[in-house]
Design a protein around this motif. Structure first.
Motif, mmCIF file in Angstrom:
data_model
loop_
_atom_site.group_PDB
_atom_site.id
_atom_site.type_symbol
_atom_site.label_atom_id
_atom_site.label_comp_id
_atom_site.label_asym_id
_atom_site.label_seq_id
_atom_site.Cartn_x
_atom_site.Cartn_y
_atom_site.Cartn_z
ATOM 1 N N VAL A 1 38.194 43.952 53.999
ATOM 2 C CA VAL A 1 37.317 43.906 52.830
ATOM 3 C C VAL A 1 36.551 45.217 52.721
ATOM 4 N N ALA B 1 41.023 43.354 50.268
ATOM 5 C CA ALA B 1 40.195 42.885 49.156
ATOM 6 C C ALA B 1 39.195 43.964 48.791
ATOM 7 N N VAL C 1 35.959 44.827 46.486
ATOM 8 C CA VAL C 1 34.876 44.091 45.828
ATOM 9 C C VAL C 1 33.963 45.076 45.104
ATOM 10 N N CYS D 1 36.048 40.599 39.041
ATOM 11 C CA CYS D 1 35.901 39.804 40.259
ATOM 12 C C CYS D 1 36.618 40.556 41.379
ATOM 13 N N PRO D 2 36.443 40.139 42.628
ATOM 14 C CA PRO D 2 37.174 40.799 43.721
ATOM 15 C C PRO D 2 38.683 40.723 43.495
ATOM 16 N N PHE E 1 30.999 39.008 50.432
ATOM 17 C CA PHE E 1 32.351 38.467 50.275
ATOM 18 C C PHE E 1 33.023 38.306 51.634
ATOM 19 N N LEU F 1 38.591 35.284 42.043
ATOM 20 C CA LEU F 1 39.447 36.165 42.817
ATOM 21 C C LEU F 1 40.756 36.361 42.062
ATOM 22 N N ALA G 1 30.410 43.475 48.955
ATOM 23 C CA ALA G 1 31.547 43.399 49.864
ATOM 24 C C ALA G 1 31.145 42.714 51.164
#
Length: 295
Positions: free
Chosen positions: A256, A286, A288, A135-136, A166, A106, A163
């Motif tokens: 996310v 976030a 992803v 990476c995210p 995650f 991350l 996603a």
């Protein structure tokens, strides 16, 4: 230590908030934290030491070291149990963070910056990092709602599956619920052709809504079993993607989304949807990429 979280530090209040968030993320994962400052000036052959007329603690090199020291102190205050390392790296921030993302699970950045991170969320840097990081990428915005759910923007695309994974993992780590939310409009919803070619394209009343609700259910299929402790709610809303997710983020602790998708998420991180979320969401966001979890 099972992994690594990387956070960009530039001395701004926004980046210090990101450092605190990154430290807590590392603690949740049992991971280490690396505080990184991108130091562009050596590559431009600018004098780094103190001026002959100034104090010995002056100069660009000392300034960079102070930025990192303050960030490390913030990280250790936020999560004393986390192993914190730091690095001052020569290079442009995007290039430095993208390289760091190759070894991280991350990368965390603030929503506003200064110094090497000027314009982080006002130009292309964050969008490019979210699109090309390995990476995210988590962008820390306003303080999240205490006790709120992890909000997952569902688009139903194969690329969005990472996603979903995650978001479930984050909810499990945080001991939070998960709200899987899909926004749709008739313009973004494919209508199947009629069985009789002579008939016009049409759907039964309510069929579009039922189709979109099935999309959400299919997108999270199997994750309830792998994360039995996560309380999951699903919701399909007729409305604009940006407006729906931004409003829902008011009561979320994390939003996310996938990097690309169909319908309302087409071009996410490259177009207006991602820009709106990164600028206006009321909690950390976030992003992803589909390839990130497949590394």
């Amino acid at each position: 230590m099972s992994g690594l979280v990387v956070v960009g530090a530039d001395g701004s209040a926004s980046s210090l908030a990101a450092v605190g968030t990154a430290a807590r993320e590392a603690a949740l994962r049992g991971a280490g934290l690396r505080v990184v400052h991108a130091f562009l000036w050596p590559a431009m052959h600018v004098p780094l030491g103190p001026s002959g007329l100034g104090p010995p603690e002056g100069g660009l090199r000392h300034a960079a070291q102070r930025v990192v020291a303050e960030a490390v102190e913030r990280a250790r205050s936020a999560a004393p149990e986390v192993d914190v390392t730091h690095a001052v790296m020569t290079g442009e921030p995007l290039t430095v963070l993208e390289a760091q993302s190759r070894a991280a699970e991350l990368v965390v950045v603030g929503s506003r910056g200064m110094g090497g991170f000027v314009g982080l969320m006002l130009g292309s840097t964050a969008v490019h990092l979210a699109a090309h990081g390995q990476c995210p990428v988590m962008v820390v915005r306003e303080q999240p709602a205490a006790g709120g759910p992890v909000l997952l923007g569902v688009d139903g695309s194969p690329a969005g599956a990472d996603a979903v994974d995650f978001a479930f993992a984050e909810a499990a780590l945080r001991g939070a619920g998960l709200l899987a939310l899909h926004a749709w409009t008739p313009w973004h919803t494919p209508v199947p052709p009629p069985q009789d070619p002579a008939m016009p394209y049409a759907s039964e009343p309510g069929e579009l809504a039922r189709t979109e609700e099935r999309l959400v259910a299919e997108a999270i299929a199997g994750r309830r079993e792998t994360h039995p402790g996560v309380e999951v709610r699903t919701k399909a809303v007729r409305g604009g993607t940006r407006e729906t997710l931004i409003e829902a983020s008011r009561t979320a602790q994390l939003l996310v989304v996938g990097a690309r998708g169909r319908g309302g998420f087409t071009g996410l991180v490259l177009g207006s949807v991602s820009q709106a979320l990164l600028h206006h969401a009321h909690c950390p966001v976030a992003v992803v990429r589909g390839s990130a979890a497949a590394r």
